[in-house]
Design a protein around this motif. Structure first.
Motif, short mmCIF file in Angstrom:
data_model
loop_
_atom_site.label_atom_id
_atom_site.label_comp_id
_atom_site.label_asym_id
_atom_site.label_seq_id
_atom_site.Cartn_x
_atom_site.Cartn_y
_atom_site.Cartn_z
N GLU A 39 1.79 -1.19 -7.02
CA GLU A 39 1.06 -1.76 -5.88
C GLU A 39 -0.08 -0.84 -5.44
O GLU A 39 -1.15 -1.29 -5.04
N GLU A 40 0.18 0.47 -5.52
CA GLU A 40 -0.85 1.42 -5.09
C GLU A 40 -1.98 1.50 -6.10
O GLU A 40 -3.13 1.73 -5.76
N VAL A 42 -3.06 -0.97 -7.80
CA VAL A 42 -3.87 -2.14 -7.52
C VAL A 42 -4.67 -1.93 -6.23
O VAL A 42 -5.85 -2.26 -6.15
N ALA A 43 -4.02 -1.35 -5.21
CA ALA A 43 -4.70 -1.14 -3.93
C ALA A 43 -5.88 -0.20 -4.10
O ALA A 43 -6.99 -0.50 -3.63
N ASN A 46 -8.70 -1.83 -5.91
CA ASN A 46 -9.39 -2.81 -5.07
C ASN A 46 -10.33 -2.13 -4.08
O ASN A 46 -11.44 -2.61 -3.83
N ILE A 47 -9.87 -1.01 -3.52
CA ILE A 47 -10.73 -0.26 -2.59
C ILE A 47 -11.95 0.26 -3.36
O ILE A 47 -13.08 0.20 -2.90
N LEU A 49 -13.30 -1.08 -5.92
CA LEU A 49 -14.18 -2.21 -6.21
C LEU A 49 -15.05 -2.56 -5.01
O LEU A 49 -16.25 -2.84 -5.14
N HIS A 132 -9.51 -0.59 4.39
CA HIS A 132 -9.34 0.73 3.75
C HIS A 132 -8.77 1.71 4.77
O HIS A 132 -7.90 2.52 4.47
N HIS A 135 -5.13 1.03 5.40
CA HIS A 135 -4.34 1.50 4.26
C HIS A 135 -4.11 3.02 4.37
O HIS A 135 -3.00 3.51 4.23
#
Lengths: 243, 175
Positions: A39-40, A42-43, A46-47, A49, A132, A135
């Protein structure tokens, strides 16, 4: 990508903000395949990106995005030294995220409220950065107020990066912002999170004699050269290559 | 005040009918990302497209699809401009788009009531609306769901799990 904006864009400011986003995006991308849980991974990707998208718009305001990203030498980059710091352990990455996203949120909120050339991007980016920042905050709380080991790692990370945080509030030419006021709000916000995470605000200086505003002037820390070598290698070896 | 011609309206509808490359159940019109189509000549069109996220990698695919559809409709030259302002919001997704997302197994974004400072409401606290409504499971409709990760398969979604039917699901985050 084409972005529209007034013809008079302050190039120094576009480079400073664009390089911050580009360099941090690359650092976060280095976690792909290495993050502690899926999950991290991916997180963080994404950040990265989101930041890459911001970088593309900003660098396009200053010139050709690919040329600027792939063909500039180290001394021509105008990013903060904070964002080029290596990922370290997960706590280091989170401390870097907390410090930077808090700063970015404050700065883009100010830019979005004005009517300068960066207002349209800032209004868009601020919504992304809010996620962000959230998170980073949730992870700081979880690690700081976690096990003895995670607490110790989060403490070490928050202290190790502290000396790179003063540079963020050196005024950038072409950006109309209340730097002193932002710095005050940044300290307040970071103090609040660290305190809730059972950590204390680091006591060391927030700048060194050589690091105050240095990244913005093109002076970078040693790991940055290696990061650039990796980031630019493919483009320099195969000019114009595309997917 | 510029009014769209009948042809511009027709082209706007065509551009809007293009399916989203990542969520093909939705059209670009339902996603709320096609802002305008202008004719610069009898067969020259300019389209304003706004990205959901600044770094959304689907923008290029969307632009190509729009160009293809408008060319097939007799346009010789099609330019797709990326516009950032006003910033896209999940409130721009149409009610039909929300329904389709839910049907597809993605919890739709909740509707915002504006961003920025929270307006002060005078009056007894108990009459106030709850701050946020719960994210409901798109499979069983249960309101008891938990967050697994703030970022999921794409930047615009979060990963959640239903505590009743135990199914994990994506939630289109409010933006």
């Amino acid at each position: 990508m084409t972005a529209t904006g007034p013809a008079t864009v302050p190039a120094t400011a576009a480079l400073a903000l664009g390089d911050d986003a580009l360099v941090l995006s690359h650092r976060l991308g280095e976690w792909a395949g290495h993050a502690p849980v899926l999950e991290e991974e991916v997180a963080l990707a994404n950040i990265a990106l989101d930041l890459l998208g911001q970088a593309r718009v900003l660098l396009s305001l200053a010139g050709d995005e690919d040329e600027l990203a792939y063909l500039r030498e180290e001394r021509a980059f105008r990013n903060l030294q904070l964002v080029e710091q290596p990922n370290g352990d997960f706590a280091h990455t989170i401390a870097r995220q907390l410090y930077f996203s808090t700063y970015q949120l404050l700065l883009h909120t100010e830019l979005a409220a004005g009517n300068g050339p960066f207002a349209p991007l800032a209004a868009k980016a601020v919504k992304e950065i809010a996620y962000h920042r959230d998170h980073a905050e949730q992870w700081t709380l979880r690690l700081g107020d976690g096990t003895e080991d995670s607490h110790e790692r989060m403490r070490r990370a928050s202290e190790a990066l502290w000396r790179f945080t003063g540079e963020m509030f050196q005024p950038v030419e072409g950006l109309d912002a209340d730097w002193a006021g932002m710095e005050e709000r940044w300290l307040e916000s970071v103090r609040d999170v660290l305190t809730r995470a059972t950590l204390t605000v680091p006591e060391g200086p927030r700048t060194g004699a050589w690091s105050a505003g240095a990244g913005r002037q093109g002076l970078h820390t040693e790991p940055f050269g290696r990061m650039l070598a990796e980031m630019q290698h493919l483009h320099r070896s195969h000019p114009g290559a595309s997917w | 005040m510029v009014t769209a011609t009948a042809l511009e309206a027709e082209l706007l509808e065509l551009a809007g009918s293009v399916p989203d490359p990542e969520l093909p159940v939705l059209t670009l019109q339902e996603l709320g990302v096609v802002r305008a189509v202008r004719l610069d000549g009898p067969d020259t069109a300019e389209v304003d497209l706004t990205p959901t996220y600044t770094g959304c990698p689907a923008v290029e695919a969307m632009s190509l699809d729009i160009e293809r559809v408008l060319r097939a409709h007799g346009m010789r030259e099609v330019t797709v401009r990326t516009v950032l302002a006003p910033a896209w919001s999940t409130d721009d997704i149409t009610p039909e788009g929300r329904r389709k997302l839910q049907e597809f197994g993605i919890a739709p974004p909740r509707v915002h009531h504006g961003t920025g400072p929270v307006p002060l409401a005078l009056g007894p606290i108990r009459t106030r609306e709850p701050e946020t409504e719960p994210v409901r499971c798109p499979h069983c409709g249960c309101a008891d769901t938990e967050l697994l990760s703030r970022f999921s398969s794409t930047a615009c979604k979060a990963l959640r799990r239903c505590l009743a039917c135990r199914e994990p699901f994506d939630h289109f985050k409010e933006l």
